[in-house]
Design a protein around this motif. Structure first.
Motif, short mmCIF file in Angstrom:
data_model
loop_
_atom_site.label_atom_id
_atom_site.label_comp_id
_atom_site.label_asym_id
_atom_site.label_seq_id
_atom_site.Cartn_x
_atom_site.Cartn_y
_atom_site.Cartn_z
N ALA A 246 1.37 -1.50 0.01
CA ALA A 246 -0.46 -0.41 0.12
C ALA A 246 0.67 1.88 0.20
O ALA A 246 0.48 2.20 -0.87
N GLN A 247 1.66 1.60 0.85
CA GLN A 247 2.81 2.14 1.07
C GLN A 247 3.76 2.64 0.12
O GLN A 247 4.16 3.45 -0.86
N VAL B 284 1.48 4.36 -3.21
CA VAL B 284 0.87 5.42 -2.87
C VAL B 284 2.74 6.43 -2.72
O VAL B 284 2.27 7.54 -3.43
N ARG C 192 -0.31 6.40 -7.00
CA ARG C 192 -1.91 5.42 -6.92
C ARG C 192 -1.96 5.67 -5.47
O ARG C 192 -3.00 4.96 -5.32
N GLY C 193 -2.64 6.45 -4.97
CA GLY C 193 -3.52 6.03 -3.77
C GLY C 193 -4.93 6.19 -4.24
O GLY C 193 -5.61 5.44 -2.72
N GLU C 194 -5.24 6.78 -5.07
CA GLU C 194 -6.10 7.00 -5.07
C GLU C 194 -6.64 5.34 -5.69
O GLU C 194 -7.77 4.95 -5.06
N VAL D 21 -5.87 2.34 -3.81
CA VAL D 21 -5.70 1.43 -2.70
C VAL D 21 -6.99 1.55 -2.17
O VAL D 21 -7.18 3.03 -1.42
N THR E 246 -7.58 -0.13 1.76
CA THR E 246 -7.14 -0.77 3.22
C THR E 246 -8.25 -1.29 4.38
O THR E 246 -9.06 -0.15 4.13
#
Length: 475
Positions: A229-230, A233, A237-239, A241, A243
């Motif tokens: 995930a990190q 981000v 590409r954080g959008e 993910v 969690t």
């Protein structure tokens, strides 16, 4: 002129990964034939009777059933020593592996959900299947285990769900590297830990899998998936993910106030995006199943299923066969059938069972000499750390179907090390001897847990234990 139907020959058609794929291929209009070593050995005859009744032609696994017009589907390694594979080469029939065929079908669907991870894949896949089915999405689903919600008199082996062509959900395997073949719309990764491959190989495989997805659903409670995930981000590409986690307010979906029930869990679900909370009651036990539920909710949310609708469906999820299945109770002794076969799965099962009082008699049949050697230290650590002083571990030798496997580490090595750390453990010659020992030492209040994979007869063994305990332990 109408073209002839494609014709497939499945080598090992009774396997947990082959049978559902064969049913999906048949539903798409192909004719299906196959063979299986278990059929030749007279094991699990009811499964093969069911296949015949559903239009599948079965042959001995000696190459005699293979024709040039077949596409021969192999479980994994394509070896000429397997009679059907040798026959396919002789007659010129094309050969594909199961992962090759499944990934072709999966990637052809306009929308797809791939469920990966060391543990929890079958349960998460089953949860997603049930939610999407109840939401009217008509998914086609390929699972590696029987989904209880879809079983009935005509479908006792419901490890596949035949839906429409536009939405495909599949359990995806990393152990053979085939995860690299899948291009999912939604990639779910429950956790990553040592199992069949090194951590370096696993990081590369899972990183590629999530990198190819439009949305990745990732577990913040696992160090490796949290790192994925990190990375996403950091790559901007954080959008993409979603969690999930137990008790963490920084996760998109989180579970709080967990409380165990004898056959389930209660929890409060928090959706960070909306700020909404939902009181949830699951009919499957253990904190690991709460995590599985969060993963499933994250996946269906990515496809636009409303959270309240998804939760309502999840509360009627009946579970997966051989995932802490209570086979029966005989005079106060309960027998449970479970697929746990690696340290993570064994840990989840033992923690769940120890939420309630009672001695555990643990029959663990390792699923191979290779995994036992690879994870020797982890197996020992798991049993020593999670067994209580009066629990008893009983181990037959690992499943072995022949070949050149390194057999230098066996069950005796594991049992000896567990005993050296002050826990009760015995390695016996075979499973029958373990069964005799269980019948001898079991007493009211005990729970017998039958653990192992790659052997359909474990469920039959568990059922026979109930009958033996009933006969030898009068009320």
């Amino acid at each position: 002129m109408t073209p002839e139907k494609p014709s497939y020959f499945f080598c090992g058609i009774g396997g947990s990964g082959m049978l559902p794929l064969a049913m999906i291929v048949q539903a798409q209009g192909a004719t299906v034939e196959g063979s299986d070593r278990s059929l030749d050995q007279g094991r699990t005859p009811e499964k093969f009777d069911w296949l015949r009744a559903h239009g599948v032609t079965l042959h001995p696994q000696d190459g005699s059933g293979v024709r040039a017009d077949h596409t021969v589907v192999a479980t994994g390694a394509v070896e000429d020593t397997v009679p059907d594979i040798g026959a396919a080469r002789r007659v010129g029939a094309p050969i594909v592996t199961r992962p090759e065929l499944l990934s072709r079908i999966f990637n052809a669907a306009p929308t797809s959900i791939g469920v990966a991870g060391t543990s929890g894949k079958s349960t998460i896949t089953g949860m997603i299947a049930w939610i999407l089915d109840q939401a009217g999405r008509a998914p086609t689903v390929m699972n590696g285990a029987v989904m209880k919600n879809f079983t009935d008199a005509d479908h006792p082996f419901a490890s596949a769900l035949i839906g429409g062509p536009d939405l495909f959900v599949a359990e995806v395997d990393e152990s053979d590297g085939s995860i690299a073949r899948y291009d999912p719309t939604v990639a779910v990764v429950s956790n990553i830990s040592l199992d069949h491959k090194s951590m370096e190989e696993l990081r590369e495989l899972f990183g590629g899998f999530t990198g190819r997805a439009r949305t990745a659903v990732l577990n913040l409670d696992n160090v490796e998936t949290a790192a994925l995930a990190q990375t996403m981000v950091a790559e901007g590409r954080g959008e993409a993910v979603v969690t999930f986690a137990l008790g963490r307010v920084d996760a998109d979906l989180s579970a709080h106030d967990l409380s165990p029930l004898p056959a389930g869990m209660t929890l409060t679900l928090t959706d960070r995006a909306s700020g909404d909370s939902h009181a949830v009651t699951l009919n499957v036990p253990g904190a690991h199943n709460v995590a599985n539920a969060l993963a499933a909710l994250g996946a269906v949310r990515a496809l636009g299923v409303p959270m309240d609708q998804a939760v309502a469906a999840l509360e009627t999820f009946a579970g997966i066969r051989r995932r802490m299945d209570v086979v029966g109770t005989a005079n106060g002794i309960t027998v449970i059938d479970d697929f746990a076969h690696n340290p993570d799965k064994i840990s989840a099962t033992l923690k769940t069972l120890h939420a309630f009082d009672g001695r555990l008699l643990i029959l663990f049949q390792p699923h191979g000499f290779g995994p036992l050697k690879l994870m020797k230290a982890e197996f020992i650590e798991t049993f020593v750390g999670l067994m209580k002083p009066d629990d008893v571990l009983l181990m037959p030798e690992p499943v072995y179907y022949g070949g050149t496997t390194d057999r230098s580490v066996g069950s005796k090595d594991i049992a000896a090390c567990v005993r050296a750390e002050g826990r009760r453990a015995e390695a016996l010659g075979d499973r029958a001897a373990c069964g005799d020992r269980i019948v001898e030492i079991a007493r009211p209040g005990d729970r017998v847990i039958v653990m192992g994979a790659r052997d359909d007869t474990l469920s039959q063994f568990a059922a026979e234990l109930v009958a033996r305990l009933r006969a030898t332990h009068p009320a």
